[in-house]
Motif scaffolding. Sequence first.
Motif, mmCIF file in Angstrom:
data_model
loop_
_atom_site.group_PDB
_atom_site.id
_atom_site.type_symbol
_atom_site.label_atom_id
_atom_site.label_comp_id
_atom_site.label_asym_id
_atom_site.label_seq_id
_atom_site.Cartn_x
_atom_site.Cartn_y
_atom_site.Cartn_z
ATOM 1 N N CYS A 92 0.827 -1.207 0.000
ATOM 2 C CA CYS A 92 0.000 0.000 0.000
ATOM 3 C C CYS A 92 0.863 1.258 0.000
ATOM 4 N N ALA A 93 1.902 1.283 0.824
ATOM 5 C CA ALA A 93 2.774 2.455 0.880
ATOM 6 C C ALA A 93 3.438 2.703 -0.467
ATOM 7 N N LEU A 94 3.960 1.651 -1.072
ATOM 8 C CA LEU A 94 4.636 1.794 -2.365
ATOM 9 C C LEU A 94 3.650 2.206 -3.448
ATOM 10 N N LYS A 95 2.448 1.670 -3.386
ATOM 11 C CA LYS A 95 1.433 1.977 -4.391
ATOM 12 C C LYS A 95 1.023 3.450 -4.367
ATOM 13 N N VAL A 96 0.899 4.030 -3.166
ATOM 14 C CA VAL A 96 0.509 5.439 -3.093
ATOM 15 C C VAL A 96 1.709 6.371 -3.235
ATOM 16 N N GLY A 97 2.914 5.790 -3.330
ATOM 17 C CA GLY A 97 4.110 6.596 -3.579
ATOM 18 C C GLY A 97 4.704 7.254 -2.360
ATOM 19 N N THR A 98 4.380 6.773 -1.170
ATOM 20 C CA THR A 98 4.953 7.320 0.059
ATOM 21 C C THR A 98 6.258 6.589 0.378
ATOM 22 N N PRO A 99 7.345 7.310 0.635
ATOM 23 C CA PRO A 99 8.612 6.645 0.972
ATOM 24 C C PRO A 99 8.418 5.645 2.103
ATOM 25 N N ALA A 100 8.927 4.426 1.887
ATOM 26 C CA ALA A 100 8.674 3.342 2.840
ATOM 27 C C ALA A 100 9.951 2.612 3.203
ATOM 28 N N LEU A 101 9.962 2.136 4.447
ATOM 29 C CA LEU A 101 11.050 1.308 4.954
ATOM 30 C C LEU A 101 10.420 -0.013 5.389
ATOM 31 N N SER A 102 10.957 -1.113 4.903
ATOM 32 C CA SER A 102 10.390 -2.426 5.197
ATOM 33 C C SER A 102 11.085 -3.079 6.390
ATOM 34 N N VAL A 103 10.298 -3.435 7.410
ATOM 35 C CA VAL A 103 10.793 -4.293 8.488
ATOM 36 C C VAL A 103 10.396 -5.708 8.071
ATOM 37 N N SER A 104 11.253 -6.355 7.315
ATOM 38 C CA SER A 104 10.891 -7.552 6.548
ATOM 39 C C SER A 104 10.862 -8.809 7.407
ATOM 40 N N TYR A 105 9.734 -9.518 7.348
ATOM 41 C CA TYR A 105 9.630 -10.802 8.029
ATOM 42 C C TYR A 105 9.784 -11.963 7.053
ATOM 43 N N ALA A 106 9.837 -11.661 5.748
ATOM 44 C CA ALA A 106 9.985 -12.702 4.728
ATOM 45 C C ALA A 106 10.699 -12.113 3.517
ATOM 46 N N ASP A 155 11.619 -8.059 0.867
ATOM 47 C CA ASP A 155 12.887 -7.596 0.314
ATOM 48 C C ASP A 155 12.845 -7.590 -1.211
ATOM 49 N N ARG A 156 12.248 -8.628 -1.798
ATOM 50 C CA ARG A 156 12.160 -8.696 -3.257
ATOM 51 C C ARG A 156 11.281 -7.576 -3.808
ATOM 52 N N LEU A 157 10.165 -7.313 -3.143
ATOM 53 C CA LEU A 157 9.284 -6.234 -3.585
ATOM 54 C C LEU A 157 10.017 -4.898 -3.544
ATOM 55 N N MET A 158 10.732 -4.633 -2.463
ATOM 56 C CA MET A 158 11.468 -3.376 -2.349
ATOM 57 C C MET A 158 12.530 -3.262 -3.438
ATOM 58 N N ALA A 159 13.216 -4.368 -3.723
ATOM 59 C CA ALA A 159 14.220 -4.348 -4.790
ATOM 60 C C ALA A 159 13.569 -4.097 -6.145
ATOM 61 N N ASP A 160 12.434 -4.752 -6.397
ATOM 62 C CA ASP A 160 11.726 -4.563 -7.667
ATOM 63 C C ASP A 160 11.245 -3.119 -7.834
ATOM 64 N N MET A 161 10.965 -2.457 -6.709
ATOM 65 C CA MET A 161 10.505 -1.067 -6.761
ATOM 66 C C MET A 161 11.670 -0.079 -6.772
ATOM 67 N N GLY A 162 12.895 -0.594 -6.765
ATOM 68 C CA GLY A 162 14.058 0.285 -6.840
ATOM 69 C C GLY A 162 14.470 0.916 -5.531
ATOM 70 N N VAL A 163 13.971 0.397 -4.408
ATOM 71 C CA VAL A 163 14.291 0.976 -3.099
ATOM 72 C C VAL A 163 14.765 -0.117 -2.139
ATOM 73 N N GLY A 164 15.511 -1.064 -2.670
ATOM 74 C CA GLY A 164 15.949 -2.213 -1.885
ATOM 75 C C GLY A 164 16.871 -1.882 -0.727
ATOM 76 N N ALA A 165 17.430 -0.665 -0.704
ATOM 77 C CA ALA A 165 18.337 -0.291 0.390
ATOM 78 C C ALA A 165 17.595 -0.072 1.698
ATOM 79 N N TYR A 166 16.278 0.098 1.621
ATOM 80 C CA TYR A 166 15.512 0.461 2.812
ATOM 81 C C TYR A 166 14.774 -0.752 3.376
ATOM 82 N N CYS A 167 15.551 -1.758 3.769
ATOM 83 C CA CYS A 167 15.005 -2.980 4.368
ATOM 84 C C CYS A 167 15.715 -3.261 5.687
ATOM 85 N N HIS A 168 14.955 -3.784 6.642
ATOM 86 C CA HIS A 168 15.482 -4.088 7.970
ATOM 87 C C HIS A 168 14.830 -5.392 8.433
#
Length: 401
Positions: A305-319, A323-336
Motif C-alpha cells: 500500500c505504501a509503495l502503491k501510493v508513492g509514500t517513501p517506505a522502509l520495510s521491516v521484513s519478516y519474509a 525484500d524482493r518487492l522493495m528491490a523490484d521497486m528500486g528501493v531495496g536499500a531500505y530494508c530491515h
Amino acid sequence: MGIFGLFGSGNVGNDGSLEAVLDHLRAAHPDAVVDALCGGPETVTARYGIPATRLHWYRGEYRTASRLKDVAGKGLGKLVDAFRIAAWVRRHDVVVVPGTGILESTLPLRPWGLPYSLFLLCGWGRVLRARVALVAVGASETGSRPVRVLTRWAARLAAYRSYRDTLSRDAMRAMGVDTTGDQVHTDLVFALPTPPRGDLSGPPGPVCVGIMDFHGSNDERDRARELNSRYLDGITRFVGALAAEGRPVRLLTGDDVDRPVAEAIIEAVDSPMVTAAATASLGDLMKEMTVADAVVATRYHNLVCALKVGTPALSVSYAAKSDRLMADMGVGAYCHSAREIDADRLLEQFRELERNRSRVRRILAERNVVLVGRVRQQFAALSALLPGSDPAPAPAGQETP
C-alpha cells in the motif's frame, strides 16, 4: 465462477486481493456469476455482495485443540470438508485463487489447515474437470515435509498458475513443480484504486508504522516467543524515539491479531504523539499513507500500500518477499530484518530515507506505471480462462519477467 481463499477472516491483505479480482470481473465480465468458498462468508457477503460458503465445517478450526472433543471435531471436520469442497467445486467451470500467500509458509501454519484444503480444491478440480487457477499467488519453500507435499501436489494439480514475483516461481520450481509455462506478473493489489495524495506543501504529516503480531515462520516455531519479544521491543523503542522528538506516529495493522500489539506499544510509549488508526481495508490503509511523511511497515500488504501510493517506505521484513518487492521497486536499500530488529539502526535507515524522500517518490511513481501494466496482463490471462472468452492480448510494451 468460484473464488477460494481465506477472505473475510480479518486479514485486509487477503481481502484486497479478492476486491481487485471482483473489480475486474464486474468491469470486464458483468454477466459472470460469482460466489466464494472462504474463511468468513458472512463478512464477504456483506462487504462484497457475493454468496459465500464457509471453508471449514468445524468452526473451531483455528483454535488450539486441547481437549479430546476438539481433536475429534477437527478430525471429523477434515473428512466432512473433503466432501463439502467436492460439492462446491462441482458447481463451477472455473475456480480462482486470487493472490495472497496461498503457497507460503512464511507464517505458522499446520498441514491439515489451508494446505490440506488447497490440495482438496485442486484435486477435486482435476477429477471434476473444473479449472482451478492460482492467480498471482505468493509461494515459499518450507522445511515441513507434510506442508511441502500438499503444496507441491496442489500446485501440480492446478490448471493454471501465475505468481506475484520471481521468488515465488523459483520456490515452486525448487519444490518439484514444473514452472516452465508459469508467468510472473505482480501483486493484484496494485490494481486497486489509489486515493489522491495529501498536500505535500503543507505541514509535515505523521509517520505511519505498520506493526504485526510477529512470531517467525512455520519453520521457527521453537523460537516464536523469542522472536516476538525481540520484535515488539525493537518496534516499541523505535516508536518511542520518534514520539520523543515530537513526531506524530500512526500505528497501522493488517490483521485483527495485530490490534493487541498496537495497544501494547501505545501503553509502553505512553505519549499523546502515538495513536492507532482504525483500518478495515487496504483502502483505509492507503488513505492513512497518502498524508504520511513516511511509512515503516512489517506486513507485506502494508508495504504494498505504501509503495502503491508513492509514500517513501522502509520495510521491516519478516519474509524474503518484502525484500524482493522493495528491490523490484528500486528501493531495496531500505530494508530491515524483523528477526534482528535494532531500533538504533532502524532510526538511521529511517533518517536516510527521509533525506532521500524526493528521489524515492520519483522512483516509486515510475515503477508503479510498470506494475499497473503487469496487473493488466494478469487480468487478460484470467479473462482467457473464463468460458466463452477469447484470449485477450497483453498491453503493448509490458512483459512479464
